[in-house]
Design an enzyme around this catalytic site. Sequence first.
Site, PDB file in Angstrom:
ATOM      1  N   CYS A  92      -8.125   1.490 -10.450  1.00 20.66           N
ATOM      2  CA  CYS A  92      -6.758   1.468  -9.913  1.00 20.66           C
ATOM      3  C   CYS A  92      -6.521   0.072  -9.337  1.00 20.66           C
ATOM      4  O   CYS A  92      -7.216  -0.866  -9.699  1.00 20.66           O
ATOM      5  CB  CYS A  92      -6.531   2.591  -8.892  1.00 20.66           C
ATOM      6  N   ASN A 140      -8.865  -0.022  -5.391  1.00 23.76           N
ATOM      7  CA  ASN A 140     -10.109   0.741  -5.367  1.00 23.76           C
ATOM      8  C   ASN A 140     -10.375   1.388  -4.004  1.00 23.76           C
ATOM      9  O   ASN A 140     -11.501   1.466  -3.544  1.00 23.76           O
ATOM     10  CB  ASN A 140     -11.282  -0.140  -5.806  1.00 23.76           C
ATOM     11  N   CYS A 183      -7.950   4.255  -3.115  1.00 27.81           N
ATOM     12  CA  CYS A 183      -7.235   5.550  -3.149  1.00 27.81           C
ATOM     13  C   CYS A 183      -7.538   6.325  -4.423  1.00 27.81           C
ATOM     14  O   CYS A 183      -8.360   7.229  -4.434  1.00 27.81           O
ATOM     15  CB  CYS A 183      -5.720   5.346  -3.029  1.00 27.81           C
ATOM     16  N   ARG A 184      -6.848   5.961  -5.492  1.00 26.79           N
ATOM     17  CA  ARG A 184      -6.905   6.744  -6.729  1.00 26.79           C
ATOM     18  C   ARG A 184      -8.240   6.669  -7.449  1.00 26.79           C
ATOM     19  O   ARG A 184      -8.798   7.700  -7.845  1.00 26.79           O
ATOM     20  CB  ARG A 184      -5.774   6.324  -7.679  1.00 26.79           C
ATOM     21  N   SER A 185      -8.761   5.476  -7.672  1.00 26.42           N
ATOM     22  CA  SER A 185     -10.002   5.383  -8.453  1.00 26.42           C
ATOM     23  C   SER A 185     -11.214   5.961  -7.723  1.00 26.42           C
ATOM     24  O   SER A 185     -12.026   6.637  -8.356  1.00 26.42           O
ATOM     25  CB  SER A 185     -10.256   3.961  -8.956  1.00 26.42           C
ATOM     26  N   ASP A 207       0.753   5.984  -7.075  1.00 26.75           N
ATOM     27  CA  ASP A 207      -0.004   5.400  -5.962  1.00 26.75           C
ATOM     28  C   ASP A 207       0.408   6.086  -4.661  1.00 26.75           C
ATOM     29  O   ASP A 207       1.559   5.977  -4.243  1.00 26.75           O
ATOM     30  CB  ASP A 207       0.283   3.902  -5.879  1.00 26.75           C
TER      31      ASP A 207
END
Length: 163
Positions: free
Chosen positions: A9, A12, A14-16, A127
């Site tokens: 993401c 690195n 939150c999402r990933s 996001d």
Amino acid sequence: MTFFVCFVCTGNICRSPMAESVFRARVEEARIDDQVQVDSAGTGGWHEGDPADPRTVAVLEEQGYGSDHIARQFQPSWFSRLDLVIALDTGHLKALRRLAPTPQDAAKIRLLRSYDPAADDDLDVPDPYYGGMDGFEACLEMVEAASTGLLAAVRENLEGRAA
């Protein structure tokens, strides 16, 4: 032979890392963790060395996932050892394709939600960073939904390697 998957993401945090934690759990549940290595990175280095966002950690822990994570920036040299590079949105997909040294490396890049048949044409994981907890919870739901299809694809690849 180990199969390497890296989720990517922006920063690195939150999402990933969320996708990394969920998919690592799926790999462990499937008892193929001796064959699959899972990690994550960001397209940028803004948060390099930082832990995951506390909201990511809270959402993961609430659902029983691990959350030990330190942010890092994706490096083009990693393509040579990776089998799949999983982008969390189309912006990451484009950034990763620009970084790919060869067409073969670019072919390793996929959008996470492309593994979720219910996603239709909406393949971005939004996001959640600038929003509230509901955005992080929605992100987790999308990651979990796509992880089932991703696990099936990785298993199929592993079976193909064994044949």
